[in-house]
Design a protein around this motif. Structure first.
Motif, PDB file in Angstrom:
ATOM      1  N   PRO A  12       0.834  -1.213   0.000  1.00  0.00           N
ATOM      2  CA  PRO A  12       0.000   0.000   0.000  1.00  0.00           C
ATOM      3  C   PRO A  12       0.862   1.253   0.000  1.00  0.00           C
ATOM      4  O   PRO A  12       2.047   1.232   0.363  1.00  0.00           O
ATOM      5  N   HIS A  25       0.123  -8.711  -1.851  1.00  0.00           N
ATOM      6  CA  HIS A  25      -0.081  -7.400  -1.240  1.00  0.00           C
ATOM      7  C   HIS A  25      -0.520  -7.558   0.218  1.00  0.00           C
ATOM      8  O   HIS A  25       0.035  -6.914   1.127  1.00  0.00           O
ATOM      9  N   THR A  28       2.006  -6.762   3.425  1.00  0.00           N
ATOM     10  CA  THR A  28       1.588  -5.687   4.320  1.00  0.00           C
ATOM     11  C   THR A  28       1.548  -6.160   5.758  1.00  0.00           C
ATOM     12  O   THR A  28       2.072  -5.491   6.669  1.00  0.00           O
ATOM     13  N   GLY A  56      -2.104   5.117   6.572  1.00  0.00           N
ATOM     14  CA  GLY A  56      -2.864   3.877   6.489  1.00  0.00           C
ATOM     15  C   GLY A  56      -4.080   3.850   7.387  1.00  0.00           C
ATOM     16  O   GLY A  56      -5.022   3.079   7.143  1.00  0.00           O
ATOM     17  N   THR A  90      -6.501   5.152   4.824  1.00  0.00           N
ATOM     18  CA  THR A  90      -6.643   4.457   3.540  1.00  0.00           C
ATOM     19  C   THR A  90      -6.775   2.945   3.649  1.00  0.00           C
ATOM     20  O   THR A  90      -7.131   2.302   2.670  1.00  0.00           O
ATOM     21  N   ASP A  91      -6.477   2.363   4.810  1.00  0.00           N
ATOM     22  CA  ASP A  91      -6.462   0.900   4.936  1.00  0.00           C
ATOM     23  C   ASP A  91      -7.255   0.450   6.165  1.00  0.00           C
ATOM     24  O   ASP A  91      -6.687  -0.057   7.135  1.00  0.00           O
TER      25      ASP A  91
END
Length: 644
Positions: free
Chosen positions: A329, A363, A367, A399, A402-403
């Motif tokens: 990411p 991914h 991560t 993050g 966004t995550d």
């Protein structure tokens, strides 16, 4: 085309001289840089061939060749890779640091005694010019694969360079150095000696995936004597100098930290050793290997739009793509490394990668492994962790926005300044362990700087009660706290919100405030009306101990820090009225109440100015700015004048 002679720009010439005489402390580095460039050219040709973009290219024996002539004192590094066109030579070789030269020079001069000149290596692609450390003249002859004409670039590294058309039978690039004379006392830097070339290649380029061959290596015995007749046949066979063993494919016990560090430096063009190294081998239905690195410090352009992020992607040790952003990411864009997959199409594009389920699988796994490594570092080596967080924490916190699936894991490895410790940030788990008796929530306060937050009146009651507050001054903090509600079952609450009080203390203070409500009720009603366009309500405070007033937001309302972020992004921000709280024990408030009691029937403009002054003082106390600075200045000046 006729030969062309050009002058280096003044700053480019200064940069070249600075680099030759100041940046590199180890002259051996020049050969590593030339080999790295050759390796990149071979990677690009292989990739173009696999994608059908270099149908006429010869790819059966891609390699790097080193040719040394001790008599003529020349050294040539040759590859049969992608090569360059004349326009590419003009753009990439003909100018040094074609963008950012001035800032490069300023930064180097300012940081020469701080970070060291070597910390700037790799920032502007100047490695090619390190050849001038050991050469009086450098000649580059290149022909792009699929083209007929070649190009020759020649310079002595002084004021000019020459570009001309060259006839060369082979695709690729050859860089020939006319070596400087070597003092009799400096034989360790004789780069025309075969033993020296072997030493440098072994130390710096042993991991390069392409064979590095040295022609006629056998003609020069290490003892300096002439070869015997029996060696003639061996002398005609080029010697391969590197092992070509991919570090990530070798057993862990066979790879040293020094080898990891050199691979990292080769990939990242960073002079420093990596802060942390991660090896991962995934087996099962989809196999891949990964070798990842945390840099020791953040690149200068980490937060710029043009920052090149991503890992190097290989398939069965065949280079496919550098800067593969799909593997991690964006908030982990500082991680460098290699991922070598066993079952991916070689002829892939970035768009296809984004949609490949196996890429998505890698991914997720990569991560989680990176975050797990940070978590382990946090408990195993706090000093190293604080170094990491100081360099990359701001990026990791992205993050939290966004995550969402990894939000809890990111919070677990995050650290924040707090009122508990003025030197080291604290993790949220440590915060929870220190929570005061009866405390239910995790408290924070956002602002433009730590100093402004620490001086905020919102912290007064928290200090009095011994409750720790996180001090969040990064612009991104104001955004993520607006979206993150809790950590491990504990709510995150702003100390600037109107109900940021623990129930027992709040009940006691509310009772005392209620006793004084009648005493101040008329003043509060009048000030609410007087300031109605700027505040939602005026009421007595249960949180202030020394300040006269503060402004608080309702739960879920926009904080001033978040409003500032949105305005900086040029987004429309709806006007949010806040509550003005007064400290009934402060002389300014009691004096205002007494003055209003005497003139409640004829409250004049002077009292109105004083009410606005109290509101503006509350704004300033939290780091804000009065909406009418000139009016505020006039009111303060008038009050000071009367007091003299």
């Amino acid at each position: 085309m006729p030969a062309e002679t050009h002058e280096f720009q003044v700053e480019s010439r200064q940069l070249l001289q600075m680099m030759i005489h100041s940046i590199y402390s180890n002259k051996d580095i020049f050969l590593r840089e030339l080999i790295s460039n050759a390796s990149d050219a071979l990677d690009k040709l292989r990739l173009a061939s696999l994608r059908g973009l270099a149908a006429d290219a010869e790819v059966s024996d891609l390699h790097i060749s080193i040719e040394a002539d001790s008599t003529a004192r020349t050294l040539t590094v040759r590859d049969n890779g992608i090569g360059m066109s004349r326009s590419e030579v003009t753009e990439l070789i003909g100018t040094i640091a074609n963008s950012g030269t001035a800032s490069f020079l300023r930064e180097w001069r300012q940081g020469e005694n701080a970070l060291g000149a070597e910390s700037l290596i790799g920032r502007f692609g100047v490695g090619f010019y390190s050849a001038f450390m050991v050469a009086d003249e450098v000649t580059l002859v290149t022909r792009r694969a699929g083209e007929r004409d070649g190009t020759r670039w020649t310079s002595t590294g002084e004021g000019t360079y020459t570009i001309d058309t060259a006839v060369t039978p082979q695709q690729g690039t050859a860089v020939t150095l006319r070596l400087k004379a070597v003092d009799s006392d400096d034989q360790l830097h004789d780069y025309s000696a075969a033993w020296k070339i072997r030493e440098v290649v072994k130390q710096y380029s042993d991991f390069v995936a392409w064979p590095i061959r040295m022609k006629d290596a056998g003609l020069e015995p290490d003892d300096g004597t002439d070869p015997v007749d029996g060696d003639a046949e061996a002398a005609t066979e080029p010697e391969t100098l590197n092992s070509m063993k991919a570090l990530w494919a070798r057993p862990r016990e066979e790879v040293s930290e020094a080898e990891y560090a050199e691979l990292y430096r080769h990939m990242s063009h960073d002079w420093s050793d990596p802060l942390e190294t991660i090896r991962l081998q995934a087996e099962g239905t989809f196999e891949y290997q990964a070798l990842l690195f945390f840099p020791s410090r953040a690149p200068h352009d980490l937060f710029t739009q043009g920052y090149r992020a991503g890992l190097h992607l290989y398939v069965k040790r065949v280079f496919v793509m550098d800067d593969c952003e799909a593997l991690l990411p964006t908030y982990l864009r500082f991680v460098r490394g290699i991922v070598d997959a066993q079952d991916l199409s070689l002829n892939v594009s970035r768009e296809i990668l984004q949609q490949d389920r196996r890429i998505a699988m890698m991914h997720r796994r990569l991560t989680k492994r990176v975050l797990a490594t940070v978590k382990d570092m946090m408990s195993r080596d706090p000093e190293r962790y604080f170094t990491f967080w100081g360099e990359f924490g701001r990026a990791v916190k992205e993050g939290l926005i966004t995550d969402p699936p990894n939000r809890e894991a990111i919070l677990a490895v995050s650290a924040f300044p707090s009122t508990h410790d003025t030197h080291s940030p604290t993790g949220l788990r440590e915060y929870i362990e220190r929570m005061a008796a009866g405390q239910e929530h995790i408290y924070y306060l956002t602002g433009d700087s730590r100093q402004a937050i620490e001086n905020s009146p919102h912290l007064e009651s928290f200090r009095e009660r011994g409750i720790e507050v996180l001090l969040l001054s990064d612009p991104i903090d104001a955004v993520w706290v607006d979206q993150v509600n809790e950590f491990e079952g504990r709510r995150l609450r702003s100390a600037a919100h109107s109900d940021a009080e623990e129930s027992s203390d709040s009940d006691d203070k509310a009772g005392r405030a209620h006793e004084r409500q009648e005493e101040f009720s008329e003043l509060l009603a009048w000030m609410t009306q007087q300031l109605g366009g700027d505040v939602k309500q005026v009421r007595l405070s249960t949180r202030l101990t020394t300040s006269p007033a503060c402004l608080v937001s309702d739960e879920g309302g926009l904080t001033p820090a978040l409003e500032s972020v949105y305005r900086a992004m040029r987004q429309d921000v709806p006007r949010s009225l806040r509550v003005l709280e007064l400290n009934p024990g402060h002389p300014l408030v009691t004096g205002l109440n007494a003055a209003f009691g005497e003139h409640r029937d004829t409250a004049d403009a002077d009292l109105g100015d004083l009410a606005e002054l109290v509101r503006d003082l509350a704004l300033l106390a939290e780091g804000g700015m009065p909406s009418d600075p000139s009016g505020f200045t006039k009111r303060v000046a008038d009050r000071l004048g009367r007091g003299l």
